[in-house]
Design a protein around this motif. Structure first.
Motif, mmCIF file in Angstrom:
data_model
loop_
_atom_site.group_PDB
_atom_site.id
_atom_site.type_symbol
_atom_site.label_atom_id
_atom_site.label_comp_id
_atom_site.label_asym_id
_atom_site.label_seq_id
_atom_site.Cartn_x
_atom_site.Cartn_y
_atom_site.Cartn_z
ATOM 1 N N LEU A 47 5.188 48.224 2.736
ATOM 2 C CA LEU A 47 5.778 49.216 1.837
ATOM 3 C C LEU A 47 6.162 48.642 0.482
ATOM 4 N N GLY A 48 6.036 47.330 0.335
ATOM 5 C CA GLY A 48 6.467 46.709 -0.917
ATOM 6 C C GLY A 48 7.965 46.847 -1.119
ATOM 7 N N ALA A 49 8.705 46.804 -0.021
ATOM 8 C CA ALA A 49 10.145 47.042 -0.054
ATOM 9 C C ALA A 49 10.930 45.739 -0.238
ATOM 10 N N LYS A 50 12.209 45.878 -0.468
ATOM 11 C CA LYS A 50 13.152 44.763 -0.535
ATOM 12 C C LYS A 50 13.818 44.666 0.830
ATOM 13 N N LEU A 51 13.853 43.454 1.410
ATOM 14 C CA LEU A 51 14.450 43.265 2.731
ATOM 15 C C LEU A 51 15.786 42.551 2.606
ATOM 16 N N HIS A 52 16.777 43.120 3.283
ATOM 17 C CA HIS A 52 18.124 42.552 3.341
ATOM 18 C C HIS A 52 18.417 42.229 4.810
ATOM 19 N N VAL A 53 18.992 41.083 5.067
ATOM 20 C CA VAL A 53 19.316 40.681 6.436
ATOM 21 C C VAL A 53 20.823 40.682 6.609
ATOM 22 N N LEU A 54 21.265 41.289 7.711
ATOM 23 C CA LEU A 54 22.688 41.325 8.053
ATOM 24 C C LEU A 54 22.920 40.507 9.311
ATOM 25 N N HIS A 55 24.015 39.775 9.318
ATOM 26 C CA HIS A 55 24.453 39.100 10.540
ATOM 27 C C HIS A 55 25.960 39.276 10.619
ATOM 28 N N VAL A 56 26.439 39.725 11.774
ATOM 29 C CA VAL A 56 27.870 39.935 11.956
ATOM 30 C C VAL A 56 28.409 38.909 12.939
ATOM 31 N N ASP A 57 29.371 38.122 12.476
ATOM 32 C CA ASP A 57 30.122 37.235 13.362
ATOM 33 C C ASP A 57 31.377 37.992 13.789
ATOM 34 N N TYR A 58 31.603 38.017 15.088
ATOM 35 C CA TYR A 58 32.829 38.632 15.582
ATOM 36 C C TYR A 58 34.006 37.795 15.113
ATOM 37 N N THR A 59 35.104 38.436 14.719
ATOM 38 C CA THR A 59 36.270 37.679 14.276
ATOM 39 C C THR A 59 36.823 36.831 15.408
ATOM 40 N N ALA A 60 36.550 37.215 16.662
ATOM 41 C CA ALA A 60 37.046 36.448 17.803
ATOM 42 C C ALA A 60 36.089 35.331 18.214
ATOM 43 N N ASP A 61 34.893 35.252 17.578
ATOM 44 C CA ASP A 61 33.936 34.222 17.968
ATOM 45 C C ASP A 61 34.541 32.848 17.720
ATOM 46 N N GLY A 62 34.337 31.954 18.640
ATOM 47 C CA GLY A 62 34.916 30.619 18.559
ATOM 48 C C GLY A 62 36.212 30.511 19.332
ATOM 49 N N LYS A 63 36.706 31.653 19.812
ATOM 50 C CA LYS A 63 37.923 31.668 20.613
ATOM 51 C C LYS A 63 37.557 32.133 22.013
ATOM 52 N N MET A 64 38.204 31.609 22.992
ATOM 53 C CA MET A 64 37.923 32.008 24.366
ATOM 54 C C MET A 64 38.343 33.462 24.566
ATOM 55 N N SER A 65 37.542 34.178 25.321
ATOM 56 C CA SER A 65 37.806 35.583 25.578
ATOM 57 C C SER A 65 37.289 35.922 26.962
ATOM 58 N N MET A 66 37.901 36.914 27.594
ATOM 59 C CA MET A 66 37.398 37.356 28.896
ATOM 60 C C MET A 66 36.079 38.104 28.752
ATOM 61 N N MET A 67 35.856 38.716 27.586
ATOM 62 C CA MET A 67 34.667 39.527 27.379
ATOM 63 C C MET A 67 33.462 38.710 26.912
ATOM 64 N N MET A 68 33.708 37.709 26.074
ATOM 65 C CA MET A 68 32.608 36.948 25.506
ATOM 66 C C MET A 68 32.944 35.468 25.507
ATOM 67 N N PRO A 69 32.029 34.628 25.979
ATOM 68 C CA PRO A 69 32.275 33.198 25.929
ATOM 69 C C PRO A 69 32.202 32.691 24.497
ATOM 70 N N SER A 70 32.893 31.622 24.214
ATOM 71 C CA SER A 70 32.851 31.026 22.898
ATOM 72 C C SER A 70 31.544 30.271 22.712
ATOM 73 N N THR A 71 30.909 30.483 21.573
ATOM 74 C CA THR A 71 29.702 29.726 21.271
ATOM 75 C C THR A 71 30.056 28.428 20.561
ATOM 76 N N GLY A 72 31.218 28.415 19.910
ATOM 77 C CA GLY A 72 31.645 27.235 19.192
ATOM 78 C C GLY A 72 30.857 26.979 17.915
ATOM 79 N N ARG A 73 29.936 27.838 17.554
ATOM 80 C CA ARG A 73 29.090 27.639 16.371
ATOM 81 C C ARG A 73 28.874 28.971 15.670
ATOM 82 N N ARG A 74 28.888 28.929 14.370
ATOM 83 C CA ARG A 74 28.571 30.114 13.576
ATOM 84 C C ARG A 74 27.198 29.933 12.942
#
Length: 160
Positions: A47-74
């Motif tokens: 399409l000859g378009a402009k591409l934008h990439v989004l990445h969302v880091d959870y504010t809780a990432d890097g902290k232990m949680s019952m719902m999501m394990p910590s990856t320790g890396r962003r």
């Protein structure tokens, strides 16, 4: 052909192509996203378009949680660009506009970032029937929140 389309100075299909000039893709920077990256690159180039990439880091990432394990890396901007380079889209990777968002609500962050988007591309990972009954997937939450059309691309399935 619809009567309104018959009076347009350009062919109707061209208007559809012109509508998708500002494409966004939301990536988690995971190995199963190759089909999402391929589709984003394919549409952008076609399409000859402009591409934008989004990445969302959870504010809780890097902290232990019952719902999501910590990856320790962003993830970094280079990590996202390298997803495109690894698949042979080096020139496109160098032109990407990358947004690194931090929020406790990925759907809200993506909706705000795509306010001017013509199209959003997201990946979808199949989940078990039980999980599907318990909660919506992130791509469903995003699709319900954004104002632009959303293209959902199935991620690479886990090997059985």
């Amino acid at each position: 052909m619809h009567p309104v389309l018959a009076h347009l100075p350009l062919p109707p299909n061209l208007y559809l192509l012109m509508a998708y000039q500002n494409i966004f893709v939301s990536l988690a920077c995971t190995p199963d996203e190759d089909p999402v990256v391929h589709e984003a690159a394919r549409l952008t180039e076609a399409l000859g378009a402009k591409l934008h990439v989004l990445h969302v880091d959870y504010t809780a990432d890097g902290k232990m949680s019952m719902m999501m394990p910590s990856t320790g890396r962003r993830e970094t901007v280079d990590d996202l660009r390298n997803q495109f380079r690894r698949l042979g889209y080096g020139p496109l990777a160098d032109k990407l506009e990358v947004f690194m968002l931090v929020d406790d609500s990925p759907e809200r962050a993506v909706a705000e970032a795509t306010a001017e988007a013509d199209l959003l591309i997201v990946g979808h990972r199949n989940v078990s029937a039980f999980t599907a009954m318990m909660r919506d997937s992130v791509d469903e939450l995003i699709s319900n929140k954004v104002l632009c059309p959303v293209l959902v691309v199935t991620k690479t399935p886990d090997p059985a």
